[in-house]
Design a protein around this motif. Sequence first.
Motif, PDB file in Angstrom:
ATOM      1  N   GLU A  26       0.819  -1.370   0.135  1.00 40.10           N
ATOM      2  CA  GLU A  26       0.055  -0.161   0.061  1.00 40.10           C
ATOM      3  C   GLU A  26       0.856   1.333   0.001  1.00 40.10           C
ATOM      4  O   GLU A  26       0.422   2.440  -0.658  1.00 40.10           O
ATOM      5  CB  GLU A  26      -0.874  -0.125   1.106  1.00 40.10           C
ATOM      6  N   GLU A  27       1.803   1.258   0.639  1.00 41.21           N
ATOM      7  CA  GLU A  27       2.931   2.453   0.847  1.00 41.21           C
ATOM      8  C   GLU A  27       3.542   2.612  -0.470  1.00 41.21           C
ATOM      9  O   GLU A  27       3.493   3.851  -0.855  1.00 41.21           O
ATOM     10  CB  GLU A  27       4.039   2.113   1.811  1.00 41.21           C
ATOM     11  N   ALA A  28       3.800   1.719  -1.424  1.00 48.96           N
ATOM     12  CA  ALA A  28       4.318   1.818  -2.679  1.00 48.96           C
ATOM     13  C   ALA A  28       3.357   2.699  -3.496  1.00 48.96           C
ATOM     14  O   ALA A  28       3.752   3.630  -4.376  1.00 48.96           O
ATOM     15  CB  ALA A  28       4.794   0.466  -3.449  1.00 48.96           C
ATOM     16  N   THR A  29       1.868   2.436  -3.666  1.00 44.48           N
ATOM     17  CA  THR A  29       1.397   2.913  -4.533  1.00 44.48           C
ATOM     18  C   THR A  29       0.928   4.334  -3.853  1.00 44.48           C
ATOM     19  O   THR A  29       0.775   5.378  -4.984  1.00 44.48           O
ATOM     20  CB  THR A  29      -0.194   2.180  -4.281  1.00 44.48           C
ATOM     21  N   VAL A  30       1.046   4.836  -2.778  1.00 45.96           N
ATOM     22  CA  VAL A  30       1.213   6.132  -2.469  1.00 45.96           C
ATOM     23  C   VAL A  30       2.254   6.918  -2.737  1.00 45.96           C
ATOM     24  O   VAL A  30       2.310   7.876  -3.297  1.00 45.96           O
ATOM     25  CB  VAL A  30       0.756   6.397  -0.854  1.00 45.96           C
ATOM     26  N   LEU A  31       3.220   6.452  -2.192  1.00 44.31           N
ATOM     27  CA  LEU A  31       4.947   6.832  -2.167  1.00 44.31           C
ATOM     28  C   LEU A  31       5.142   7.210  -3.925  1.00 44.31           C
ATOM     29  O   LEU A  31       5.844   8.173  -4.146  1.00 44.31           O
ATOM     30  CB  LEU A  31       6.022   6.237  -1.552  1.00 44.31           C
ATOM     31  N   CYS A  32       4.907   6.082  -4.738  1.00 43.38           N
ATOM     32  CA  CYS A  32       5.563   6.159  -5.946  1.00 43.38           C
ATOM     33  C   CYS A  32       4.499   6.756  -7.005  1.00 43.38           C
ATOM     34  O   CYS A  32       4.916   7.272  -8.161  1.00 43.38           O
ATOM     35  CB  CYS A  32       5.566   4.774  -6.496  1.00 43.38           C
ATOM     36  N   SER A  33       3.323   7.457  -6.460  1.00 42.05           N
ATOM     37  CA  SER A  33       2.545   7.959  -7.241  1.00 42.05           C
ATOM     38  C   SER A  33       2.939   9.334  -7.975  1.00 42.05           C
ATOM     39  O   SER A  33       3.946   9.832  -7.196  1.00 42.05           O
ATOM     40  CB  SER A  33       1.072   8.366  -6.577  1.00 42.05           C
ATOM     41  N   SER A  34       2.307   9.987  -8.724  1.00 37.11           N
ATOM     42  CA  SER A  34       2.733  11.227  -9.530  1.00 37.11           C
ATOM     43  C   SER A  34       2.552  12.361  -8.389  1.00 37.11           C
ATOM     44  O   SER A  34       3.183  13.425  -8.390  1.00 37.11           O
ATOM     45  CB  SER A  34       2.078  11.753 -10.603  1.00 37.11           C
ATOM     46  N   GLU A  35       1.718  12.130  -7.392  1.00 36.42           N
ATOM     47  CA  GLU A  35       1.371  13.385  -6.331  1.00 36.42           C
ATOM     48  C   GLU A  35       2.237  13.238  -5.142  1.00 36.42           C
ATOM     49  O   GLU A  35       2.565  14.206  -4.517  1.00 36.42           O
ATOM     50  CB  GLU A  35       0.099  12.911  -5.792  1.00 36.42           C
ATOM     51  N   GLN A  36       3.148  12.164  -5.206  1.00 33.55           N
ATOM     52  CA  GLN A  36       4.301  12.041  -4.261  1.00 33.55           C
ATOM     53  C   GLN A  36       5.673  12.197  -4.978  1.00 33.55           C
ATOM     54  O   GLN A  36       6.000  13.277  -5.215  1.00 33.55           O
ATOM     55  CB  GLN A  36       4.040  10.938  -3.464  1.00 33.55           C
ATOM     56  N   PHE A  37       6.414  11.311  -4.981  1.00 32.96           N
ATOM     57  CA  PHE A  37       7.598  11.206  -5.439  1.00 32.96           C
ATOM     58  C   PHE A  37       7.723  10.742  -6.977  1.00 32.96           C
ATOM     59  O   PHE A  37       8.749  10.950  -7.618  1.00 32.96           O
ATOM     60  CB  PHE A  37       8.501  10.023  -4.911  1.00 32.96           C
ATOM     61  N   ASP A  38       6.933  10.221  -7.534  1.00 30.12           N
ATOM     62  CA  ASP A  38       6.470  10.023  -8.834  1.00 30.12           C
ATOM     63  C   ASP A  38       7.714   9.041  -9.363  1.00 30.12           C
ATOM     64  O   ASP A  38       8.548   9.151 -10.249  1.00 30.12           O
ATOM     65  CB  ASP A  38       6.767  11.175  -9.767  1.00 30.12           C
ATOM     66  N   THR A  39       7.916   7.702  -8.611  1.00 22.09           N
ATOM     67  CA  THR A  39       8.872   6.892  -8.893  1.00 22.09           C
ATOM     68  C   THR A  39       8.417   5.354  -9.481  1.00 22.09           C
ATOM     69  O   THR A  39       7.295   5.028  -9.416  1.00 22.09           O
ATOM     70  CB  THR A  39       9.842   6.734  -7.853  1.00 22.09           C
ATOM     71  N   ASP A  40       9.281   4.514 -10.032  1.00 20.53           N
ATOM     72  CA  ASP A  40       8.843   3.202 -10.530  1.00 20.53           C
ATOM     73  C   ASP A  40       8.611   2.135  -9.374  1.00 20.53           C
ATOM     74  O   ASP A  40       8.118   1.439  -9.747  1.00 20.53           O
ATOM     75  CB  ASP A  40      10.063   2.877 -11.552  1.00 20.53           C
ATOM     76  N   GLY A  41       9.192   2.744  -8.329  1.00 25.12           N
ATOM     77  CA  GLY A  41       9.001   1.472  -7.154  1.00 25.12           C
ATOM     78  C   GLY A  41       9.554   2.014  -5.988  1.00 25.12           C
ATOM     79  O   GLY A  41      10.055   3.052  -5.741  1.00 25.12           O
ATOM     80  N   LEU A  42       9.383   1.354  -4.597  1.00 25.42           N
ATOM     81  CA  LEU A  42       9.521   1.456  -3.594  1.00 25.42           C
ATOM     82  C   LEU A  42      10.806   0.449  -3.032  1.00 25.42           C
ATOM     83  O   LEU A  42      10.362  -0.650  -3.217  1.00 25.42           O
ATOM     84  CB  LEU A  42       8.589   1.468  -2.606  1.00 25.42           C
ATOM     85  N   ILE A  43      11.763   0.926  -2.646  1.00 26.38           N
ATOM     86  CA  ILE A  43      12.922  -0.263  -1.969  1.00 26.38           C
ATOM     87  C   ILE A  43      12.917  -0.073  -0.507  1.00 26.38           C
ATOM     88  O   ILE A  43      12.937   1.311   0.300  1.00 26.38           O
ATOM     89  CB  ILE A  43      14.323   0.156  -2.511  1.00 26.38           C
ATOM     90  N   VAL A  44      12.771  -1.231   0.339  1.00 19.95           N
ATOM     91  CA  VAL A  44      12.819  -1.082   1.543  1.00 19.95           C
ATOM     92  C   VAL A  44      14.097  -1.864   1.959  1.00 19.95           C
ATOM     93  O   VAL A  44      14.395  -3.053   1.635  1.00 19.95           O
ATOM     94  CB  VAL A  44      11.624  -2.079   2.460  1.00 19.95           C
ATOM     95  N   VAL A  45      15.018  -1.227   3.113  1.00 24.03           N
ATOM     96  CA  VAL A  45      16.084  -1.724   3.376  1.00 24.03           C
ATOM     97  C   VAL A  45      15.983  -2.267   4.675  1.00 24.03           C
ATOM     98  O   VAL A  45      15.793  -1.679   5.623  1.00 24.03           O
ATOM     99  CB  VAL A  45      17.136  -0.518   3.439  1.00 24.03           C
ATOM    100  N   LYS A  46      16.546  -3.532   4.713  1.00 30.74           N
ATOM    101  CA  LYS A  46      16.602  -4.388   5.963  1.00 30.74           C
ATOM    102  C   LYS A  46      18.003  -4.593   6.258  1.00 30.74           C
ATOM    103  O   LYS A  46      18.644  -4.587   5.442  1.00 30.74           O
ATOM    104  CB  LYS A  46      15.904  -5.608   5.920  1.00 30.74           C
ATOM    105  N   GLN A  47      18.165  -4.614   7.697  1.00 31.34           N
ATOM    106  CA  GLN A  47      19.829  -4.833   8.234  1.00 31.34           C
ATOM    107  C   GLN A  47      19.931  -5.911   9.049  1.00 31.34           C
ATOM    108  O   GLN A  47      19.041  -6.606   9.508  1.00 31.34           O
ATOM    109  CB  GLN A  47      20.123  -3.688   8.984  1.00 31.34           C
TER     110      GLN A  47
END
Length: 261
Positions: A26-47
């Motif tokens: 769900e976070e990807a659809t919001v953050l990647c939208s043209s209204e937000q960052f307008d990107t192709d994808g969301l990368i989540v970093v685990k350590q």
Amino acid sequence: MSTYKYNGCGNTFVIRDFEDGMNYAEEATVLCSSEQFDTDGLIVVKQNPLEMLLFNRDGSQAPMCGNGIRCFAKYVLDKGLSAENQFAVQTLAGEMTVDILQHEPFYCEVNIGRPDYSNEAFGAADDASYVNRTIYIDGKEITFTSLFMGTVHTVVFVEDAPAMLESDLGEKLCHHPLFAQQTNVNFVQVLNQEELIVRTFERGVGWTLACGTGCSASFVVARDAGLVKDKVTVHLEQGALTISGTEDVYMNGPAVFEYKK
């Protein structure tokens, strides 16, 4: 939580550190939208260990992304998450080894692994061979080869790859019933034995400016067909990647930090 935007040959991503309980689809659809960052994808970093989770613009999860893992590596360097210039990254497609070749401008090489032509690997809808397979779409004969190279890819050789951006063939192949999980579609123009032009219609995204695993898959199919040597430059809309290998496939390319907020 801070959100970072990175760019790999025009393929853009937002990057965030992992947080328990988040619905990242769900976070990807919001953050990647043209209204937000307008990107192709969301990368989540685990350590501990380093792990890359990738979600496409539409919220679907992908096992791996070539441009994404370079952006991941740049983020690891920027945040000091590894003291080494070589480190392993866990992905849904297996462990990938990253070698940072240059800090500024940033370049790294990633061992993408080995191609898998088996039907089971990429969710084929039948048991027939997907190597040089011919089908008809809108009455036109289309010959393609499919394989798993970090994720599912289909390669189509064409005379003019950039011209395919005006075609709906990428979308129709992506959603064709032969692909139970859909497929990324790469249109490949062979310039000579050392150069390719590639344009990619990416599942969950659409036309993208670059696709690292798609360039790797395109190289593999062209190499196995005897069309190119064991090292090529792949020309994209906003840059180029170097792809090489005889068994394991290596991708060499840049990544750029844009901004955070």
